[in-house]
Design a protein around this motif. Structure first.
Motif, PDB file in Angstrom:
ATOM      1  N   SER A  28       0.823  -1.212   0.000  1.00  0.00           N
ATOM      2  CA  SER A  28       0.000   0.000   0.000  1.00  0.00           C
ATOM      3  C   SER A  28       0.857   1.262   0.000  1.00  0.00           C
ATOM      4  N   PHE A  29       2.077   1.163   0.543  1.00  0.00           N
ATOM      5  CA  PHE A  29       2.952   2.320   0.602  1.00  0.00           C
ATOM      6  C   PHE A  29       3.939   2.407  -0.564  1.00  0.00           C
ATOM      7  N   ILE A  30       4.301   1.273  -1.148  1.00  0.00           N
ATOM      8  CA  ILE A  30       5.394   1.297  -2.141  1.00  0.00           C
ATOM      9  C   ILE A  30       4.926   1.057  -3.567  1.00  0.00           C
ATOM     10  N   LYS A  31       3.608   0.892  -3.801  1.00  0.00           N
ATOM     11  CA  LYS A  31       3.174   0.511  -5.141  1.00  0.00           C
ATOM     12  C   LYS A  31       3.512   1.571  -6.201  1.00  0.00           C
ATOM     13  N   ASP A  32       3.468   2.855  -5.817  1.00  0.00           N
ATOM     14  CA  ASP A  32       3.835   3.890  -6.793  1.00  0.00           C
ATOM     15  C   ASP A  32       5.300   3.772  -7.190  1.00  0.00           C
ATOM     16  N   THR A  33       6.159   3.424  -6.220  1.00  0.00           N
ATOM     17  CA  THR A  33       7.579   3.258  -6.529  1.00  0.00           C
ATOM     18  C   THR A  33       7.795   2.044  -7.416  1.00  0.00           C
ATOM     19  N   LEU A  34       7.064   0.959  -7.172  1.00  0.00           N
ATOM     20  CA  LEU A  34       7.186  -0.235  -8.018  1.00  0.00           C
ATOM     21  C   LEU A  34       6.833   0.101  -9.460  1.00  0.00           C
ATOM     22  N   ILE A  35       5.804   0.911  -9.637  1.00  0.00           N
ATOM     23  CA  ILE A  35       5.410   1.319 -10.990  1.00  0.00           C
ATOM     24  C   ILE A  35       6.510   2.171 -11.622  1.00  0.00           C
ATOM     25  N   LYS A  36       7.166   3.001 -10.801  1.00  0.00           N
ATOM     26  CA  LYS A  36       8.274   3.812 -11.324  1.00  0.00           C
ATOM     27  C   LYS A  36       9.407   2.932 -11.823  1.00  0.00           C
ATOM     28  N   VAL A  37       9.669   1.822 -11.105  1.00  0.00           N
ATOM     29  CA  VAL A  37      10.730   0.905 -11.548  1.00  0.00           C
ATOM     30  C   VAL A  37      10.352   0.292 -12.891  1.00  0.00           C
ATOM     31  N   GLN A  38       9.078  -0.042 -13.063  1.00  0.00           N
ATOM     32  CA  GLN A  38       8.624  -0.551 -14.365  1.00  0.00           C
ATOM     33  C   GLN A  38       8.953   0.447 -15.468  1.00  0.00           C
ATOM     34  N   ASN A  39       8.940   1.741 -15.123  1.00  0.00           N
ATOM     35  CA  ASN A  39       9.184   2.794 -16.104  1.00  0.00           C
ATOM     36  C   ASN A  39      10.622   3.286 -16.129  1.00  0.00           C
TER      37      ASN A  39
ATOM     38  N   ALA B  25      15.033   3.593  -6.051  1.00  0.00           N
ATOM     39  CA  ALA B  25      13.752   3.049  -5.600  1.00  0.00           C
ATOM     40  C   ALA B  25      13.853   2.595  -4.152  1.00  0.00           C
ATOM     41  N   ARG B  26      14.971   1.973  -3.797  1.00  0.00           N
ATOM     42  CA  ARG B  26      15.155   1.503  -2.426  1.00  0.00           C
ATOM     43  C   ARG B  26      15.202   2.673  -1.454  1.00  0.00           C
ATOM     44  N   ALA B  27      15.918   3.718  -1.801  1.00  0.00           N
ATOM     45  CA  ALA B  27      15.989   4.894  -0.934  1.00  0.00           C
ATOM     46  C   ALA B  27      14.598   5.510  -0.747  1.00  0.00           C
ATOM     47  N   GLU B  28      13.835   5.548  -1.822  1.00  0.00           N
ATOM     48  CA  GLU B  28      12.488   6.131  -1.767  1.00  0.00           C
ATOM     49  C   GLU B  28      11.552   5.309  -0.889  1.00  0.00           C
ATOM     50  N   THR B  29      11.550   3.971  -1.085  1.00  0.00           N
ATOM     51  CA  THR B  29      10.642   3.127  -0.299  1.00  0.00           C
ATOM     52  C   THR B  29      11.047   3.090   1.176  1.00  0.00           C
ATOM     53  N   ASN B  30      12.344   3.071   1.453  1.00  0.00           N
ATOM     54  CA  ASN B  30      12.802   3.078   2.850  1.00  0.00           C
ATOM     55  C   ASN B  30      12.310   4.335   3.574  1.00  0.00           C
ATOM     56  N   LYS B  31      12.368   5.453   2.875  1.00  0.00           N
ATOM     57  CA  LYS B  31      11.935   6.720   3.481  1.00  0.00           C
ATOM     58  C   LYS B  31      10.421   6.733   3.708  1.00  0.00           C
ATOM     59  N   ILE B  32       9.683   6.240   2.717  1.00  0.00           N
ATOM     60  CA  ILE B  32       8.222   6.187   2.834  1.00  0.00           C
ATOM     61  C   ILE B  32       7.818   5.299   4.005  1.00  0.00           C
ATOM     62  N   LEU B  33       8.432   4.114   4.094  1.00  0.00           N
ATOM     63  CA  LEU B  33       8.078   3.171   5.148  1.00  0.00           C
ATOM     64  C   LEU B  33       8.498   3.689   6.529  1.00  0.00           C
ATOM     65  N   PHE B  34       9.622   4.372   6.603  1.00  0.00           N
ATOM     66  CA  PHE B  34      10.071   4.922   7.882  1.00  0.00           C
ATOM     67  C   PHE B  34       9.091   5.988   8.376  1.00  0.00           C
ATOM     68  N   ASN B  35       8.641   6.862   7.464  1.00  0.00           N
ATOM     69  CA  ASN B  35       7.661   7.884   7.830  1.00  0.00           C
ATOM     70  C   ASN B  35       6.344   7.247   8.264  1.00  0.00           C
ATOM     71  N   ALA B  36       5.944   6.183   7.547  1.00  0.00           N
ATOM     72  CA  ALA B  36       4.708   5.483   7.900  1.00  0.00           C
ATOM     73  C   ALA B  36       4.821   4.855   9.282  1.00  0.00           C
ATOM     74  N   PHE B  37       5.982   4.272   9.571  1.00  0.00           N
ATOM     75  CA  PHE B  37       6.207   3.650  10.878  1.00  0.00           C
ATOM     76  C   PHE B  37       6.172   4.701  11.990  1.00  0.00           C
ATOM     77  N   LEU B  38       6.817   5.833  11.773  1.00  0.00           N
ATOM     78  CA  LEU B  38       6.829   6.897  12.772  1.00  0.00           C
ATOM     79  C   LEU B  38       5.429   7.431  13.047  1.00  0.00           C
ATOM     80  N   ASN B  39       4.569   7.364  12.032  1.00  0.00           N
ATOM     81  CA  ASN B  39       3.205   7.878  12.168  1.00  0.00           C
ATOM     82  C   ASN B  39       2.188   6.793  12.507  1.00  0.00           C
ATOM     83  N   ASN B  40       2.708   5.625  12.948  1.00  0.00           N
ATOM     84  CA  ASN B  40       1.842   4.516  13.380  1.00  0.00           C
ATOM     85  C   ASN B  40       0.817   4.120  12.314  1.00  0.00           C
ATOM     86  N   GLN B  41       1.284   4.005  11.068  1.00  0.00           N
ATOM     87  CA  GLN B  41       0.389   3.679   9.962  1.00  0.00           C
ATOM     88  C   GLN B  41       0.709   2.324   9.335  1.00  0.00           C
ATOM     89  N   THR B  42       1.446   1.485  10.075  1.00  0.00           N
ATOM     90  CA  THR B  42       1.904   0.213   9.490  1.00  0.00           C
ATOM     91  C   THR B  42       1.200  -1.009  10.068  1.00  0.00           C
TER      92      THR B  42
END
Length: 452
Positions: free
Chosen positions: A48-59, A66-83
């Motif tokens: 739910s958090f990384i699907k846009d990045t996966l599509i970017k890799v397809q392109n 991509a790894r740097a982007e998803t790590n940052k997204i997931l870290f922010n989600a974790f900090l905001n108790n959204q995981t």
């Protein structure tokens, strides 16, 4: 080359995301990349958090970015108790494994196909055993892993190792792609006939990438699989397309469990009346077929001035994780290229001569121009790794750039001198023969020289 180097001097010197609603089923993360015994909800949460990045890799987005982007997204989600209570560590493992698979499938498709063929030969009897129910998936997988290890080190003995511990020092190093190929092939063998879904083949959709390679996607009559409406299935190359002998309206059987996007299992009709469009969808020039080093056939647009090739090439150069030129989106680049203001990377640093025209361009103004100008000036100083990654040399991204930056101590001149003297880049960590060849092909390419 010298024009760009004059503008950009490589020297030695990381957004909260709008989160998506968690889907009922993971749609993009490949099953073969998911770590063993991972809860399905954790996979759905990660996706739910990384699907846009996966599509970017397809392109075309590189693995490191991509790894740097998803790590940052997931870290922010974790900090905001959204995981959903899942740890940042687990979600990043799921994400990074998926990115590895996407990298091989979309960015290294030749390598992906070759690895799959090698593993298929190595475990063909295990595939048959799983298909016939003689062997369980788990037993077959364990034996497949052992064979892959032994292909690297014939003396490897799993009874003497902690088999599940992949950090065990004495286990030979093997590219994870081979394990993923084994899991995928065994999972396909495991599927039951009632997991196949019938639909109709309606044609194909072509998409030209910045490297000129053209991807082929089958267009299908909508069919619901595992709660998802499926209308497309990725066809890896021309050989696979030809093997199905498609015709408009043919009845095809598809499944979704083992691939990133649905896989066509068979064509029940095989009318063989549909021909691949041989015109580039971006520039209208004729397409060519080219064989990879392994003999696999792919579609290519050879037009170096193709809009897709040029726009994506410059967009790649301007990305945040490369030269970070804010204000030069693909849409803006397409306008500037269309006006004839940009022909090579160096022209990006001479846009000031077109200041009045840019300010009067639709969507621009004085403020937008100032933001763009400041971003261009700021990007004149950068690290060698970002600069090399920005150039778009096939398979030479940020990870390779960091290795080159360290080896040549941030000195572009030393890098060029090494090429001129025939330096063997395979002597560097993680550099293979293909990457070595790509650097020399890129450097000697007259059309690339015009762009740089």
């Amino acid at each position: 080359m010298k024009k760009l180097i004059r503008h950009v001097i490589p020297i030695l010197i990381t957004v909260m995301t709008v989160f998506s609603v968690i889907p009922v089923h993971a749609e993009l993360i490949p099953r073969e990349s998911i770590p063993e015994n991972t809860p399905q909800e954790a996979v759905n949460t990660a996706e739910s958090f990384i699907k846009d990045t996966l599509i970017k890799v397809q392109n075309g987005l590189g693995y490191a970015d991509a790894r740097a982007e998803t790590n940052k997204i997931l870290f922010n989600a974790f900090l905001n108790n959204q995981t959903n209570g899942y740890s940042y560590g687990l979600l990043t493992i799921i994400a990074n494994n998926a990115l590895f698979e996407y990298r091989d499938l979309y960015l290294r498709s030749d390598y992906y196909s070759a690895a799959e063929e090698q593993v298929k030969v190595l475990i063909s009897d295990l595939i048959t055993a799983v298909e016939t129910g003689v062997l369980s998936y788990e037993k077959a997988k364990e034996e497949a892993y052992t064979r892959i290890y032994k292909s690297v080190d014939p003396s490897y003995d799993p009874s003497e190792k902690e088999f599940v511990d992949f950090c065990y020092w004495d286990i030979p190093s093997v590219d994870s792609a081979y394990f993923n190929r084994a899991r995928k092939l065994l999972l396909i063998a495991l599927k039951w006939q009632d997991e196949l879904y019938e639909t109709k083949f309606l044609g194909v959709e072509l998409a030209t990438t910045r490297t000129g390679m053209v991807s082929i996607t089958a267009i299908l009559e909508p069919v619901t699989i595992e709660g998802t409406v499926v209308t497309r299935a990725y066809l890896h190359n021309v050989d696979i397309f030809n093997s199905f002998k498609f015709g408009i309206g043919d009845t095809v059987k598809v499944y979704k469990a083992n691939m990133i996007i649905p896989q066509i299992a068979e064509n029940a009709t095989m009318s063989n009346t549909y021909k691949l469009p041989m015109i580039c969808p971006c520039c209208g020039e004729p397409l060519n077929m080219k064989a990879s080093s392994g003999g696999t056939m792919f579609l290519f647009c050879e037009n170096q001035h193709c809009t897709a090739r040029l726009v994506q090439k410059f967009a790649h150069f301007c990305e945040k994780t490369r030269m970070n030129i804010e204000g030069l989106s693909e849409i803006t680049l397409e306008k500037f290229i269309g006006h004839g203001w940009i022909h090579n990377f160096g022209d990006l640093y001479d846009l000031e001569k077109h200041k009045d025209e840019i300010i009067n361009t639709d969507g621009f103004g004085e403020k937008s121009y100032i933001i763009l100008h400041n971003a261009i000036e700021k990007s004149r100083k950068c690290t060698l790794d970002k600069f090399i990654a920005a150039l778009g040399i096939p398979m030479v991204g940020r990870h390779a750039g960091r290795i080159l930056n360290e080896y040549f101590k941030g000195d572009w001149t030393a890098f060029e001198k090494a090429i001129a003297e025939g330096f063997d880049f395979t002597n560097l960590p993680d550099f293979g023969e293909i990457m070595n060849k790509n650097i020399y092909n890129w450097y000697s390419d007259e059309d690339e020289a015009k762009t740089v």
